[in-house]
Design a protein around this motif. Structure first.
Motif, short mmCIF file in Angstrom:
data_model
loop_
_atom_site.label_atom_id
_atom_site.label_comp_id
_atom_site.label_asym_id
_atom_site.label_seq_id
_atom_site.Cartn_x
_atom_site.Cartn_y
_atom_site.Cartn_z
N SER A 37 38.31 21.67 79.05
CA SER A 37 39.28 23.12 79.66
C SER A 37 39.76 22.15 80.59
O SER A 37 38.99 21.31 81.51
N LEU A 38 41.19 22.12 81.00
CA LEU A 38 42.19 21.02 82.09
C LEU A 38 42.94 22.98 82.51
O LEU A 38 42.42 23.60 82.46
N VAL A 39 42.76 21.64 84.45
CA VAL A 39 43.20 22.74 84.81
C VAL A 39 44.75 21.80 86.01
O VAL A 39 43.53 21.08 86.19
N GLU A 40 45.51 22.90 86.48
CA GLU A 40 46.74 21.72 87.12
C GLU A 40 47.41 22.10 88.26
O GLU A 40 47.97 23.37 87.53
N GLN A 41 47.52 22.59 89.28
CA GLN A 41 48.65 23.04 90.13
C GLN A 41 50.49 22.37 89.05
O GLN A 41 50.21 21.31 89.52
N ARG A 42 51.04 23.23 88.50
CA ARG A 42 51.45 22.48 87.71
C ARG A 42 52.79 21.96 88.41
O ARG A 42 53.42 20.59 87.99
N ILE A 43 52.89 21.87 89.96
CA ILE A 43 54.08 20.91 90.22
C ILE A 43 53.67 19.93 90.79
O ILE A 43 54.51 18.78 91.17
N LYS A 44 52.75 19.16 90.49
CA LYS A 44 52.04 18.16 90.99
C LYS A 44 52.71 17.55 89.59
O LYS A 44 52.58 15.98 89.82
N ALA A 45 52.63 17.87 88.53
CA ALA A 45 53.45 16.95 87.58
C ALA A 45 54.44 16.99 86.84
O ALA A 45 55.39 16.18 86.98
N ASP A 46 55.47 18.46 87.41
CA ASP A 46 56.17 18.86 87.19
C ASP A 46 57.20 20.05 88.90
O ASP A 46 56.45 20.68 89.04
N PRO A 47 57.81 18.69 88.54
CA PRO A 47 58.54 18.84 90.48
C PRO A 47 58.97 20.31 90.11
O PRO A 47 59.47 21.12 91.28
N LYS A 48 60.27 20.97 89.32
CA LYS A 48 60.45 22.24 89.16
C LYS A 48 59.88 23.39 89.29
O LYS A 48 60.41 24.69 89.01
N GLU A 49 58.76 23.03 88.97
CA GLU A 49 57.63 24.77 89.08
C GLU A 49 57.05 25.35 89.74
O GLU A 49 57.55 24.28 90.95
N SER A 50 57.19 25.98 89.93
CA SER A 50 56.86 26.79 91.17
C SER A 50 55.59 26.36 92.10
O SER A 50 54.86 26.22 91.00
N PRO A 51 55.34 26.64 93.33
CA PRO A 51 53.97 25.59 93.86
C PRO A 51 52.75 26.73 93.53
O PRO A 51 52.04 26.40 94.03
N LEU A 52 53.05 27.89 93.34
CA LEU A 52 52.08 29.24 92.59
C LEU A 52 51.86 28.91 91.66
O LEU A 52 50.38 29.15 91.14
N LEU A 53 51.74 28.14 90.60
CA LEU A 53 51.74 27.78 89.76
C LEU A 53 50.58 27.14 88.54
O LEU A 53 50.68 26.14 88.99
N VAL A 54 49.74 27.59 88.09
CA VAL A 54 48.91 26.78 88.09
C VAL A 54 48.27 27.21 86.33
O VAL A 54 48.38 27.94 86.27
N ARG A 55 48.51 25.35 85.64
CA ARG A 55 48.32 25.76 83.50
C ARG A 55 47.11 25.81 83.71
O ARG A 55 45.81 24.79 83.87
N LEU A 56 46.59 26.46 82.26
CA LEU A 56 45.41 25.91 82.16
C LEU A 56 45.52 25.87 80.95
O LEU A 56 46.01 26.92 79.95
N SER A 57 44.38 24.90 80.34
CA SER A 57 44.55 24.70 78.95
C SER A 57 42.86 24.77 78.38
O SER A 57 41.75 24.26 79.03
N ILE A 58 42.51 25.41 77.68
CA ILE A 58 40.94 26.24 77.12
C ILE A 58 40.30 25.44 76.25
O ILE A 58 41.20 25.01 75.02
N GLY A 59 39.45 25.09 76.75
CA GLY A 59 39.03 23.71 75.73
C GLY A 59 37.72 24.35 74.73
O GLY A 59 37.78 25.50 74.38
N VAL A 60 36.38 23.42 74.10
CA VAL A 60 35.79 24.22 73.24
C VAL A 60 34.29 24.94 74.18
O VAL A 60 33.56 24.81 73.22
N GLU A 61 34.12 24.72 75.41
CA GLU A 61 33.01 25.57 75.74
C GLU A 61 32.62 26.89 75.57
O GLU A 61 33.87 27.56 74.80
N GLU A 62 32.07 27.60 76.04
CA GLU A 62 31.15 28.71 75.84
C GLU A 62 32.46 29.42 76.95
O GLU A 62 32.53 29.39 78.56
N VAL A 63 32.92 30.54 76.42
CA VAL A 63 33.94 31.14 76.53
C VAL A 63 33.57 32.02 78.34
O VAL A 63 33.87 32.49 79.30
N ALA A 64 31.82 32.52 77.96
CA ALA A 64 31.11 33.32 79.67
C ALA A 64 31.23 32.28 80.49
O ALA A 64 31.49 32.76 81.91
#
Length: 390
Positions: free
Chosen positions: A346-373
């Motif tokens: 699983s990955l996480v990023e404050q998206r503005i760090k990669a894409d300057p047009k995005e809101s500084p409040l937006l965080v993108r989550l990519s979910i992997g295969v770890e246990e959901v709990a």
């Protein structure tokens, strides 16, 4: 999540046995040769085709890449060709279609960059228009669904009908919706594009782009262009991708189910300050985007129909303070603070760090295969910590 129907299941048998390689190796060797011994009588049959015994030069084809493309063609229900990266594939699609205008709105910044680079090399003006503008003959509609970074779905059939009514073409960037989640040809796409770096690769260790078209003739045109643009995959990357495809039917449904569960769980935590949901303090998360959270729209579109094999595993949340968005990626244990998506981790990023047009409040989550709990516990703890100023 929509239950998988038999027609949208990803076949493990195809992924494991869908290529036909020579010799006795179970796992093929990495091909390091740049050229091949000529076949008798200078027979050019199979040049660039998926025939592992007819290779001539590795810029044209080589064994492992040919095996990869056999499998990709079968699981994407079309004719696939691979490239050195997602953006190499995007640029190649533009060269192939030669659009008079390009209709695109939002989505991955890299594709906008590839389009800008393509336009710089043309003498004729190639206007960029909105998806909501009126289309004309010669237009290419570039539709990303689900959308980066929010994970919201767009109505492929609606845009297919709109662009085909004037004789244009529809390309679907389906990076967020790999098989078995959605099959864009079913909804009218003329061409499917994937950054194979993401879910097809699935292990954050290769770069790859994939284009799928409806006919072998179109694929041959793309192959011919690739020969002279020189943007084919490397031998190691092809081998890594073949390895990854073997487990795609195990990874993607799990990531989809986990991502949907977590997105819906987080959406229930959008509550006022002073309240809480399942240990997540209110007033921290103000919005969650995910295709499973979309309602049926005015045109009758509901993502659950289009995404018949499950919803996307990558989505975004909006936090109430920029400070929260900056701290969250570095407050988590099981989410790696990094850009990209689609990997088993699983990955996480404050998206503005990669894409300057995005809101500084937006965080993108990519979910992997770890246990959901475990992922929920991690998010709950981190959200609680940042809300307290820790």
């Amino acid at each position: 999540m929509s239950p998988q129907s038999p027609t949208c299941q990803l076949s493990g048998t195809q992924l494991i046995h869908g290529d036909h390689g020579p010799g006795s190796e179970v796992a093929p060797s990495i091909s390091v040769t740049s050229t091949f011994r000529a076949v008798p009588y200078n027979d050019p049959e199979g040049l660039g085709a998926m025939n592992p015994e007819k290779h001539v030069y590795s810029r044209y084809s080589q064994n492992v890449t040919s095996r990869v493309e056999q499998i990709l063609s079968k699981v994407n229900q079309g004719h696939a060709i691979t490239y050195a990266s997602g953006l190499a594939a995007a640029f190649s699609a533009l060269v192939h279609f030669k659009p008079k205008r390009i209709a695109i709105s939002g989505g991955y910044m890299g594709c906008h960059g590839a389009i800008s680079t393509y336009i710089k090399g043309r003498f004729a003006d190639t206007p960029i228009i909105s998806l909501d503008d009126e289309f004309q003959e010669g237009d290419l509609c570039w539709l990303e669904s689900p959308l980066n970074p929010t994970g919201e779905s767009r109505n492929i059939k609606y845009y297919a009908d709109k662009i085909h009514a004037v004789g244009g073409k529809l390309l679907i960037d389906s990076t967020f919706g790999p098989p078995p989640l959605q099959y864009p040809f079913k909804w009218g796409a003329d061409c499917i594009f994937h950054s194979g770096t993401k879910y097809f690769g699935g292990h954050s260790d290769l770069l790859c782009g994939i284009i799928i078209v409806k006919t072998e003739a179109e694929r041959e045109q793309l192959w011919h262009d690739r020969v002279y643009m020189g943007n084919m995959m490397g031998s190691l990357e092809s081998w890594l991708l073949l390895r990854s495809l073997r487990t795609m039917h195990l990874r993607i449904p799990r990531q989809s189910a986990s991502g949907t569960e977590i997105a819906q769980w987080l959406s229930r935590a959008v509550v006022p300050e002073g309240q809480e949901h399942d240990g997540i303090p209110g007033g921290v998360i103000t919005k969650v985007w995910h295709s499973s959270l979309q309602k049926t729209d005015a045109n009758g579109f509901n993502p659950s129909v289009q995404m018949e094999g499950g919803f996307n595993a990558c989505f975004s949340i909006l936090l109430s303070k920029e400070e929260y968005a900056e701290k969250l990626p570095h407050s988590l244990e099981y989410f790696v603070p990094a850009t990209s998506l689609g990997g088993v981790e699983s990955l996480v990023e404050q998206r503005i760090k990669a894409d300057p047009k995005e809101s500084p409040l937006l965080v993108r989550l990519s979910i992997g295969v770890e246990e959901v709990a475990d992922l929920k516990d991690d998010l709950r703890r981190a959200l609680m910590e940042i809300s307290k100023g820790n």
